[in-house]
Motif scaffolding. Sequence first.
Motif, short mmCIF file in Angstrom:
data_model
loop_
_atom_site.label_atom_id
_atom_site.label_comp_id
_atom_site.label_asym_id
_atom_site.label_seq_id
_atom_site.Cartn_x
_atom_site.Cartn_y
_atom_site.Cartn_z
N THR A 298 0.84 -1.20 0.00
CA THR A 298 0.00 0.00 0.00
C THR A 298 0.87 1.25 0.00
OG1 THR A 298 -0.09 0.09 2.42
CG2 THR A 298 -1.78 -1.22 1.29
N ASN A 342 -8.08 -0.01 -0.85
CA ASN A 342 -8.22 1.28 -1.52
C ASN A 342 -6.87 1.95 -1.79
OD1 ASN A 342 -11.02 1.17 -1.64
ND2 ASN A 342 -11.29 2.15 0.36
N ASP A 343 -5.89 1.71 -0.91
CA ASP A 343 -4.60 2.36 -1.07
C ASP A 343 -3.52 1.44 -1.63
OD1 ASP A 343 -4.60 0.81 1.20
OD2 ASP A 343 -3.59 2.27 2.47
N PRO A 390 -6.34 6.87 -2.79
CA PRO A 390 -7.33 6.04 -2.11
C PRO A 390 -8.74 6.62 -2.17
CG PRO A 390 -5.35 6.23 -0.79
CD PRO A 390 -5.19 7.19 -1.93
N SER A 393 -10.08 5.80 -5.60
CA SER A 393 -10.29 4.36 -5.73
C SER A 393 -11.55 3.89 -5.02
CB SER A 393 -9.08 3.60 -5.16
OG SER A 393 -7.92 3.88 -5.88
N SER A 394 -11.91 4.55 -3.92
CA SER A 394 -13.07 4.12 -3.13
C SER A 394 -14.38 4.71 -3.63
CB SER A 394 -12.86 4.51 -1.66
OG SER A 394 -12.74 5.91 -1.52
#
Length: 615
Positions: A298, A342-343, A390, A393-394
């Motif tokens: 990550t 997410n990261d 992140p 991405s989320s």
Amino acid sequence: MAATSLTPHERLVGRFGALAVMAGVGFALAHSPAVAVADDTPSRQRTSESSRSAGSGDRAAASERSDTSGQSRNRRHLAPDEDATAEDAPVRRTHRRTTVTLDDEPAVEPDGDADPAPAEPPGDEPEVPADPASTALWTLAGTARRDAVTDTAPSVSPLGTEQQLEAERIATRIVHTLPVQLMKAVLRTGWLATARREYRALGGIDRTNLDQLGRAVDEYAMAAAFQQQLLNPMRPTVVAQVAPPHSWYGMSVPGSRILYDNPDTIYRFMGVNKTSTYVITGRVTGAPAADLTFSVLTGLSGVTADILTGRQLQLEPDGSFTVTVSGAPAAPGQTNHLQLTNDTTLIAVRDTLSQWEAQVPMELAIERVSGPPNSLFSQLGGFAIPLIGPTVSSSRLLTTLVSLIPPLPVQPTLLRGTVTAAVMALGLSMEAKYIKVATTDPATGQRLAPNEFRDPSRNAEFLATQLQSAGYFALTDRQALVLTVAPGNAGYFTVPVTNLWTITDNYWDQQTSLNNAQAEPNDDGTYTFVISSRDPGVHNWVSTGGLNQGTISIRFQDLDPESDAVPTVRAVVVDRRRLPTVLPADTRYLTRAQRSEQLALRRAGFDVRFAPFPQ
């Protein structure tokens, strides 16, 4: 481990570096058409190419040609070792036990007062010539060296894929750009300030290590140039880095070693993101690796979020495997799956080869099978930016919005260099963190004295399946550091010497590392190593490579979760004339001829990975 706080001086250096990067960004965007380099091809055409290779005469044309087959051309490999298992591989040995006989001249006289002469190394290898005819001759020589080790060595390298060679060509151009050159100056200043603070017990950095500072920064820059190519998860690629300098396929490729690189490990990385799904395919050939891990990392610092080990990886009868990668957890009963967060930014694959002459790097490829279209945001590494990546991405909405802006048809080298310089800026804190691994007791936080080594612990956040015992040494030419290692529940461990900047030097012509498959155990199952600048004549000698100051991070891997046996490390410094008084009675010594044979076998094993294969 938390990142080490920076001093005011280092913060000032960092601000200067940031200004240099910002200036480079503006310059790159203003001049991009003039320096554009066509090095991008469609994603689905390149994602499965990491196990392909082209003939040297067709290489330039192949790099421009699309190919959606996803099939490997590297199929001339060993059959799977049906008699070996992952569990017994670390303890199998292919070398002979060597003892001094009456007919052999010892490499040293253990009881003598004079400094013994070092064992004679094999002759220096000539430089790889650039012209095709000479390259062909060098290829034949490399093949002959491999045949001297094993008649089952691969005729092609799983590392020398078309995708890898293209990444090396791009990285070699990137490191010469102005933003990278500016950031290298920043790192040299910052690293020197860090070293003077962290190594103050040494009384100063010696000339040998000061002379290696520039090379260390150069290799960090090369690693960042590879990292830049991994920042777009919509165009995943398999890139080997943290690698030594090597010459193959008509190229001389600089090293990219950083942060206690392991001479036994092949490091490969793939850029991924939770918004997409991927399939990793590969094939294991030859003897089983000592250790194998797929780690989901990550952010830009590399904290492990998920892991798949060699003990867990399910192989087909022919050694092939498929690993699915997505943001969803594994379904009930599903194997060979990695879950993204997410990261998540990278998947790191560590292929650890303890028997250099018998174990072959596995084939490896990745393909993105679903996800949003490629975009400028993704191309410039937006998904790797802390907090921003992140967040996007989320959110399906944000992902859709950033996907509306298409990528540049051509990514200019200068723009790549600007992004690379930004990645390099992390080196200020990362180098400080990892130097501190050697100078600080992980249990108490107290500073260690030179030549102190504690029992191993987990002191590096991205090595979730490993234990390390790290320290730094200060030895005269007449001294030796004697390490006694009990492996405990570790199927593999290694003792590599690194300089004060935490990277290795020439470990293919010099025995600057030894692992438990290369070393000879004591009768009680422990291992005793002699670390010194001059050859003491013992089999388990680890050369400092001429260093009087340096670092060592002893790695313990392939840990048995069912065992409570804990690895231990003991260290003592002695005058080399007194070595026989502290070494076990069953210590094995080598003659000069036997040392030369040991080093020749080492070089031939290295050539299994990086010789100029005719593929």
